[in-house]
Design an enzyme around this catalytic site. Sequence first.
Site, PDB file in Angstrom:
ATOM      1  CB  CYS A  14      37.576  35.088  34.922  1.00  0.00           C
ATOM      2  SG  CYS A  14      37.292  33.392  35.487  1.00  0.00           S
ATOM      3  CG  ASP A  47      41.967  24.507  30.948  1.00  0.00           C
ATOM      4  OD1 ASP A  47      41.882  25.742  31.029  1.00  0.00           O
ATOM      5  OD2 ASP A  47      41.945  23.894  29.871  1.00  0.00           O
TER       6      ASP A  47
END
Length: 341
Positions: A14, A47
């Site tokens: 990430c 999300d």
Amino acid sequence: MERKDILFCTSGGCTAKLGAGALTRVLEKLEKRPDENLLVGFDSHDDAAVYKINEHQALVSTLDFFPPMVEDPYLFGQIAAANALSDIYAMGARPLTALNIVCFPETLDLNVLGKILQGGNEKVMEAGAVLAGGHSIVDDTVKYGLSATGIVDPQKILRNNGCHAGDALILTKKLGVGLVCAANRVKAATEADMREATDSMRTLNRRAAEVLAGYDVHACSDVTGFGFLVHLSEMLDGRLSARIDSANVPRMARALEFAGEFYLTAAAQKNRNHLGDAVRFDIDDFTMEELLFDPQTSGGLLVSVPKETAGEIVTAMREAGLPAACVGEVLDKKEKAIFVE
């Protein structure tokens, strides 16, 4: 060709995400088509997307992929899949299906790709979902992830911006994987350091979600590339503030040491710049600041719950083998969004 020459990447996991500020500016320009069944879309910081199909069921859709941050292809597949499935759990949903997303150089051994896909499929099966296909393209570097679909009761969606003043904040995994991986790139991390980080990254958020299903949860997000503080600021939604007890934040054993040695990531600095002066640090500890901005790959859930149940939830999560901790509280709106003590 040796494995380390195939998969090693200096901006994997990430940490490869676009910065939160840049992404927001782009998305603001996209036209939105009204649809009453779209319960959660890209106009929020949630999300995943949620689309109602009837009064009792809604589909949850998400997609996540990135370059490798570890040298073992099977382990990379596990981490990438766990990371993608995390968005389903963060919405309070149950994973149903997954599709592979693959970018792979034609010059590399296809056995490497096979190991990546095997690792990903193991996590899909562990989640109780079904791998149903996917798509691949030729690229200069390896990238892998999943498009995942889950199902949830429309009345039980866990949005990320439902915090209430007085709530307790619970974090379910340790912070610091970005710092550990940065140290590993210059061979400063030991095998034990990397084992701690990779074991965390490949752990599904399934057990945490199962514990939360038995309690009233006001807001939930998973902590990934934007780091703890940016994800928390999104949960506060400009309506509230929060106090963080830094001493209670679960962390990798040597994460603060690595921050002190300046094994930092560009993504962490993007996170710091994005929040600007919205955070007040009432501590004199640069290493803790870096930990809270550190980008996480397949991080834990950050949850806002009524204070009276927080201790019981943390106990249940620890009994399930998770390093969960109560890390702070939600406040009425103050002059700053977040206060770190």
